[in-house]
Write a protein that holds these residues in place. Structure first.
Motif, mmCIF file in Angstrom:
data_model
loop_
_atom_site.group_PDB
_atom_site.id
_atom_site.type_symbol
_atom_site.label_atom_id
_atom_site.label_comp_id
_atom_site.label_asym_id
_atom_site.label_seq_id
_atom_site.Cartn_x
_atom_site.Cartn_y
_atom_site.Cartn_z
ATOM 1 N N LEU A 13 -4.967 -0.536 -37.886
ATOM 2 C CA LEU A 13 -5.288 -1.562 -38.538
ATOM 3 C C LEU A 13 -4.164 -2.450 -38.150
ATOM 4 C CD1 LEU A 13 -6.868 0.663 -40.341
ATOM 5 C CD2 LEU A 13 -6.608 -0.795 -42.064
ATOM 6 N N ARG A 14 -4.608 -3.370 -37.231
ATOM 7 C CA ARG A 14 -3.469 -4.026 -36.577
ATOM 8 C C ARG A 14 -3.544 -5.802 -36.731
ATOM 9 N NH1 ARG A 14 -6.500 -6.185 -32.625
ATOM 10 N NH2 ARG A 14 -8.110 -5.005 -31.604
ATOM 11 N N GLN A 15 -2.679 -6.521 -36.077
ATOM 12 C CA GLN A 15 -2.934 -7.881 -35.988
ATOM 13 C C GLN A 15 -3.796 -8.314 -35.030
ATOM 14 O OE1 GLN A 15 -2.862 -10.652 -37.054
ATOM 15 N NE2 GLN A 15 -0.818 -11.407 -37.133
ATOM 16 N N TRP A 16 -4.484 -9.361 -35.532
ATOM 17 C CA TRP A 16 -5.785 -9.811 -34.666
ATOM 18 C C TRP A 16 -5.296 -10.204 -33.230
ATOM 19 C CZ3 TRP A 16 -10.830 -11.111 -36.543
ATOM 20 C CH2 TRP A 16 -11.042 -10.682 -37.659
ATOM 21 N N GLN A 17 -6.229 -10.039 -32.142
ATOM 22 C CA GLN A 17 -5.935 -10.423 -30.923
ATOM 23 C C GLN A 17 -6.923 -11.580 -30.615
ATOM 24 O OE1 GLN A 17 -6.171 -6.890 -28.688
ATOM 25 N NE2 GLN A 17 -4.293 -5.883 -29.782
ATOM 26 N N PRO A 18 -6.509 -12.417 -29.507
ATOM 27 C CA PRO A 18 -7.601 -13.271 -29.120
ATOM 28 C C PRO A 18 -8.966 -12.618 -28.608
ATOM 29 C CG PRO A 18 -5.376 -13.904 -28.069
ATOM 30 C CD PRO A 18 -5.141 -12.562 -28.663
ATOM 31 N N SER A 19 -8.744 -11.541 -27.892
ATOM 32 C CA SER A 19 -10.125 -10.842 -27.640
ATOM 33 C C SER A 19 -10.888 -10.413 -28.653
ATOM 34 C CB SER A 19 -9.859 -9.540 -26.706
ATOM 35 O OG SER A 19 -9.042 -8.738 -27.391
ATOM 36 N N ASP A 20 -10.415 -10.592 -30.081
ATOM 37 C CA ASP A 20 -11.131 -10.248 -31.051
ATOM 38 C C ASP A 20 -12.077 -11.219 -31.399
ATOM 39 O OD1 ASP A 20 -9.602 -7.624 -31.117
ATOM 40 O OD2 ASP A 20 -8.334 -8.425 -32.610
ATOM 41 N N PHE A 21 -11.849 -12.606 -31.458
ATOM 42 C CA PHE A 21 -12.386 -13.639 -32.015
ATOM 43 C C PHE A 21 -13.878 -13.604 -31.562
ATOM 44 C CE2 PHE A 21 -8.955 -16.374 -33.561
ATOM 45 C CZ PHE A 21 -7.981 -15.294 -33.795
ATOM 46 N N ALA A 22 -14.279 -13.454 -30.300
ATOM 47 C CA ALA A 22 -15.662 -13.607 -29.805
ATOM 48 C C ALA A 22 -16.389 -12.423 -30.372
ATOM 49 C CB ALA A 22 -15.823 -13.467 -28.390
ATOM 50 N N ILE A 23 -15.860 -11.011 -30.446
ATOM 51 C CA ILE A 23 -16.742 -9.972 -31.098
ATOM 52 C C ILE A 23 -16.757 -10.491 -32.548
ATOM 53 C CG2 ILE A 23 -16.406 -7.459 -31.595
ATOM 54 C CD1 ILE A 23 -14.563 -7.378 -28.933
ATOM 55 N N PHE A 24 -15.872 -10.794 -33.171
ATOM 56 C CA PHE A 24 -16.030 -11.162 -34.726
ATOM 57 C C PHE A 24 -16.993 -12.186 -34.664
ATOM 58 C CE2 PHE A 24 -14.044 -13.379 -38.459
ATOM 59 C CZ PHE A 24 -14.247 -12.348 -39.405
ATOM 60 N N ALA A 25 -17.191 -13.132 -33.784
ATOM 61 C CA ALA A 25 -18.186 -14.374 -34.073
ATOM 62 C C ALA A 25 -19.564 -13.789 -34.011
ATOM 63 C CB ALA A 25 -17.747 -15.390 -32.720
ATOM 64 N N ASP A 26 -19.690 -12.702 -33.034
ATOM 65 C CA ASP A 26 -21.007 -12.274 -32.955
ATOM 66 C C ASP A 26 -21.275 -11.365 -34.053
ATOM 67 O OD1 ASP A 26 -21.353 -13.024 -30.206
ATOM 68 O OD2 ASP A 26 -20.535 -11.295 -29.301
ATOM 69 N N MET A 27 -20.418 -10.555 -34.596
ATOM 70 C CA MET A 27 -20.639 -9.988 -35.997
ATOM 71 C C MET A 27 -21.155 -10.833 -37.026
ATOM 72 S SD MET A 27 -17.323 -7.625 -36.429
ATOM 73 C CE MET A 27 -17.547 -7.743 -38.187
ATOM 74 N N ASN A 28 -20.405 -11.990 -37.076
ATOM 75 C CA ASN A 28 -20.708 -13.060 -38.198
ATOM 76 C C ASN A 28 -21.965 -13.694 -37.970
ATOM 77 O OD1 ASN A 28 -18.435 -12.605 -39.594
ATOM 78 N ND2 ASN A 28 -17.212 -13.928 -38.580
ATOM 79 N N ALA A 29 -22.662 -13.731 -36.847
ATOM 80 C CA ALA A 29 -23.850 -14.377 -36.572
ATOM 81 C C ALA A 29 -24.978 -13.156 -36.455
ATOM 82 C CB ALA A 29 -23.714 -14.897 -35.062
ATOM 83 N N ASP A 30 -24.496 -11.932 -36.737
ATOM 84 C CA ASP A 30 -25.743 -11.066 -37.111
ATOM 85 C C ASP A 30 -26.263 -10.531 -38.546
ATOM 86 O OD1 ASP A 30 -26.815 -8.259 -37.225
ATOM 87 O OD2 ASP A 30 -25.762 -7.628 -35.818
ATOM 88 N N PRO A 31 -27.668 -11.093 -38.292
ATOM 89 C CA PRO A 31 -28.147 -11.196 -39.696
ATOM 90 C C PRO A 31 -28.198 -9.970 -40.544
ATOM 91 C CG PRO A 31 -29.823 -11.852 -38.062
ATOM 92 C CD PRO A 31 -28.611 -11.347 -37.447
ATOM 93 N N GLU A 32 -28.031 -8.609 -40.046
ATOM 94 C CA GLU A 32 -27.762 -7.357 -40.567
ATOM 95 C C GLU A 32 -26.303 -7.070 -41.078
ATOM 96 O OE1 GLU A 32 -29.313 -3.107 -39.260
ATOM 97 O OE2 GLU A 32 -29.794 -4.322 -37.853
ATOM 98 N N VAL A 33 -25.294 -7.520 -40.281
ATOM 99 C CA VAL A 33 -24.014 -7.607 -40.671
ATOM 100 C C VAL A 33 -23.768 -8.504 -41.943
ATOM 101 C CG1 VAL A 33 -21.401 -8.154 -40.099
ATOM 102 C CG2 VAL A 33 -22.997 -6.942 -38.483
#
Length: 191
Positions: A13-33
């Motif tokens: 469980l760590r600080q956020w990295q720039p590479s996390d943002f696109a994956i997070f955006a994909d999660m937040n656009a996923d109707p199931e999530v």
């Protein structure tokens, strides 16, 4: 402020990295999530949330940590979602308080990662922050999150409420409120 990094058997469980943002955006656009959230989030809104999470960890040393896998060299340090703590000051009858929450990529559901990371977050809340209590809340129909709340030793307060950000007739409006205190955390082997 020293940024806390938590470690479990399988996770960081760590600080956020720039590479996390696109994956997070994909999660937040996923109707199931996002099934138990009022709407899907645009990449712009998702980035704002990730930046806020990152800044709160920078400022406080803790927050909604980015979660990544420790092992599996192919996926090592791969962002799988967030789990952690947040100070809630919203117009909720039990605020101000510290809540625990999680959101993982759906391909990592059902493997115990949310429970494992949530236990580490609660241990931090009680041992490091010396909190007396941590809350969690979700829509009444979100049984999967309620199951995690129960697995980590939280108790349903039976004090359901209607989320102030939603109209009372919205299918997600009615929420359950779970709590755990220091003593319950000890019994649940959190510390």
């Amino acid at each position: 402020m020293t940024v806390s990094i938590l470690e479990t058997e399988r996770l960081y469980l760590r600080q956020w990295q720039p590479s996390d943002f696109a994956i997070f955006a994909d999660m937040n656009a996923d109707p199931e999530v996002m099934r138990y959230f009022p709407k899907l989030l645009s990449a712009t809104v998702s980035d704002i949330i990730a930046n806020k999470c990152q800044q709160l960890i920078e400022d406080n040393g803790w927050g909604f940590w980015a979660v990544s896998l420790k092992e599996d060299s192919e996926k090592s340090d791969a962002f799988i979602g967030f789990v952690g703590l947040n100070q809630t000051h919203a117009a909720l009858h039990f605020a101000p308080c510290v809540e625990i929450a999680w959101r993982l990529r759906k391909d990592y559901w059902g493997q115990g990662y949310a429970t494992e990371a949530a236990r580490a977050s609660l241990k931090f809340a009680f041992a490091e922050l010396a909190l007396d209590e941590v809350v969690a809340f979700t829509a009444v129909i979100n049984k999967r999150s309620q199951s995690i709340m129960e697995r980590i030793g939280m108790t349903n307060t039976q004090d359901n409420f209607y989320h102030p950000a939603l109209s009372s007739d919205h299918p997600l409006a009615e929420h359950v409120l779970y709590k755990i205190n220091q003593q319950q955390g000890q019994k649940a082997n959190i510390d």
